[in-house]
Design an enzyme around this catalytic site. Structure first.
Site, short mmCIF file in Angstrom:
data_model
loop_
_atom_site.label_atom_id
_atom_site.label_comp_id
_atom_site.label_asym_id
_atom_site.label_seq_id
_atom_site.Cartn_x
_atom_site.Cartn_y
_atom_site.Cartn_z
N ILE A 153 -45.44 -81.68 16.01
CA ILE A 153 -46.55 -82.38 15.11
C ILE A 153 -46.76 -82.07 13.63
O ILE A 153 -46.93 -82.90 12.74
CB ILE A 153 -47.88 -82.19 15.82
CG1 ILE A 153 -47.91 -82.78 17.21
CG2 ILE A 153 -49.16 -82.86 15.15
CD1 ILE A 153 -49.26 -82.51 18.23
N ASP A 172 -45.03 -70.81 9.49
CA ASP A 172 -44.70 -70.79 10.85
C ASP A 172 -44.31 -69.19 11.17
O ASP A 172 -43.59 -68.63 10.32
CB ASP A 172 -43.75 -71.55 11.62
CG ASP A 172 -43.68 -72.15 12.95
OD1 ASP A 172 -44.24 -73.13 13.18
OD2 ASP A 172 -43.52 -71.09 13.65
N ALA A 229 -56.50 -79.84 14.36
CA ALA A 229 -56.30 -80.62 15.55
C ALA A 229 -55.42 -80.17 16.65
O ALA A 229 -54.72 -80.75 17.18
CB ALA A 229 -55.80 -82.01 15.04
N ASP A 255 -60.91 -81.83 15.52
CA ASP A 255 -60.90 -82.69 16.72
C ASP A 255 -61.21 -81.97 17.94
O ASP A 255 -61.20 -82.27 19.10
CB ASP A 255 -59.77 -83.48 16.55
CG ASP A 255 -59.54 -84.49 17.66
OD1 ASP A 255 -60.38 -85.22 17.92
OD2 ASP A 255 -58.30 -84.42 18.59
N GLU A 260 -65.78 -77.35 24.79
CA GLU A 260 -66.12 -78.96 24.83
C GLU A 260 -66.89 -79.28 26.19
O GLU A 260 -66.42 -78.79 27.27
CB GLU A 260 -64.48 -79.40 24.68
CG GLU A 260 -63.99 -79.11 23.41
CD GLU A 260 -62.51 -79.65 23.25
OE1 GLU A 260 -62.35 -80.20 24.04
OE2 GLU A 260 -61.95 -79.39 22.35
N HIS A 283 -61.83 -84.66 20.40
CA HIS A 283 -60.65 -84.50 20.98
C HIS A 283 -59.86 -85.58 21.34
O HIS A 283 -59.55 -86.09 22.36
CB HIS A 283 -60.72 -83.55 22.36
CG HIS A 283 -59.51 -82.72 22.52
ND1 HIS A 283 -59.68 -81.33 22.96
CD2 HIS A 283 -58.53 -82.90 22.21
CE1 HIS A 283 -58.23 -80.92 23.54
NE2 HIS A 283 -57.51 -81.71 22.81
N ILE A 284 -59.79 -86.32 20.24
CA ILE A 284 -59.03 -87.82 20.23
C ILE A 284 -57.77 -87.86 19.68
O ILE A 284 -57.18 -88.88 19.48
CB ILE A 284 -60.00 -88.87 19.81
CG1 ILE A 284 -60.48 -88.68 18.57
CG2 ILE A 284 -61.30 -89.01 20.90
CD1 ILE A 284 -61.23 -89.73 17.66
N GLY A 285 -57.42 -86.78 19.30
CA GLY A 285 -55.97 -86.78 18.43
C GLY A 285 -55.03 -87.43 19.13
O GLY A 285 -54.16 -88.36 18.50
#
Length: 399
Positions: A153, A172, A229, A255, A260, A283-285
């Protein structure tokens, strides 16, 4: 025939794919389940499909003796105790690629909205205020995007960001080949200090818990914005709340959250509610029709291949055996402790029963060994019972 339970409104493409493969005993439940609800709901289930809200821990796995596989219809798998699942002989599958584009598009959209101060303008307009000021509103062109976690991603976000004219830096913990014109940062603090937009794309777990704390937020530019996200536990929410209210950063979009709701009937609680410069999404990624359809099909296919042939390619916690169609009369799946002599004793049992092994596929991962054995004859019940009684055996099944 195997019984499969799908939770959390998994896309219909999953059930369609399972039915097309011949699985007819499919139970679909619309919500996540609490740990204490799992044993009853999954009684007799051979496989379960979940998204991100249902937690499957060791205590639940102990009560689900028939469960053979878990499908996580999402990217992450930290909602499952992977070690405990492997120890019970249960492979876990996920969809690491299917919602990549959807998440990346959301991140870029949020970056544009935050830099243009659209959330604030929107809220003020709703309250009747006509604020046309350009102060603090910027184009994304020539701004620096800092990506923390340059996996599937993160890399896709970088490609889209360059397409709208952004400069891309990334950090990273592993060395990653940059795509496009992205540049690696020497340290996390270097990335935080240089970025106009910081976006998080790291896995969950102890290594990333509260990665973004008050000291790290203090490194960011006052004009910078933060997007998360990835996983809710990555950001210290109280520290972010303070930084936003004190205007030490310009805005944020989240997100994912440390806690949750399990369903749309539970209230979402967060100190960030009501802040004009914050975008909060549930949480709609990966919640696009395209992504959910792809995820449903991808994970269902992995479950089909395991339940029909025992193959475990792309399992996240288990020895991986590439997909090989079952062509012999019988196939024996054997999950065992990875220790010397297990295969020799097992094959001696086949020979003693007068059975010829036509193919055998073995892989190990840590403490677990997994072997598929194809035989050109039926497997006598007594032999299967003997294989299961072997001290090193964790699970032994016919497929």
């Amino acid at each position: 025939m195997s019984r499969i339970v799908l939770l959390e409104k998994i896309h219909r493409s999953a059930a369609d794919h399972l039915k097309a493969a011949g699985f007819t005993d499919i139970v679909q439940l619309p919500t996540a389940l609490k740990p204490e609800e799992l044993p009853a709901a999954l009684d007799g289930a051979d496989a379960v499909g979940i998204r991100s809200a249902t937690q499957i821990r060791a205590a639940s796995l102990e009560k689900l003796s028939r469960l053979k596989a878990i499908g996580c219809f999402c990217i992450g798998t930290n909602q499952v105790d992977l070690t405990a699942a492997a120890a019970k002989g249960v492979p876990v599958f996920n969809a690491p690629f299917s919602n990549t584009r959807s998440v990346a598009e959301l991140v870029i959209a949020q970056a544009i909205l935050l830099l243009r101060r659209i959330p604030e303008k929107n809220m003020r307009t709703h309250r009747g205020q006509w604020d046309k000021s350009a102060a603090g509103a910027y184009e994304v062109r020539n701004k620096t995007l800092g990506i923390i976690g340059y996996g599937n991603i993160g890399a896709q976000v970088g490609i889209l960001a360059e397409a709208v004219g952004m400069r891309v830096n990334y950090y990273d913990v592993e060395s990653k080949l940059p795509l496009g014109n992205a540049r690696p940062a020497a340290s996390l603090d270097e990335l935080l200090a240089s970025a106009d937009v910081v976006t998080l794309h790291v896995p969950g777990g102890s290594s990333t818990e509260n990665m973004i704390t008050a000291p790290r937020l203090a490194v960011m530019k006052p004009s910078a914005v933060l997007i998360n996200a990835s996983r809710g536990g990555v950001v210290d929410i109280d520290a972010l709340d303070a930084a936003l209210r004190e205007k030490r950063i310009a805005g944020a979009a989240l997100d994912v959250f440390p806690k949750e709701p399990n369903n749309d009937k539970e209230e979402f609680i967060s100190p960030l509610r009501g802040l004009d410069n914050v975008i909060l999404t549930p949480h709609i990624g990966g919640s696009t029709e395209e992504a959910q359809e792809n995820i449903g099909r991808e994970v269902a296919e992995k479950l089909v291949r395991f339940l029909k042939a025992g193959t475990t390619r792309w399992a996240v916690n288990f020895p991986e055996i590439r997909h090989v169609e079952k062509e012999a009369q019988s196939r024996v799946l054997n999950v065992h402790r990875n220790e010397p002599g297990v295969i020799a004793r097992m094959n001696a049992d086949f020979a003693q029963a007068g059975l010829n092994i036509v193919a055998q596929h073995l892989q190990t991962k840590g403490a677990i060994g997994y072997v598929l054995t194809d035989v050109d004859a039926p497997i006598p019940p007594a032999l299967l019972q003997k294989l299961r009684a072997e001290p090193a055996t964790i699970r032994c099944e016919l497929v």
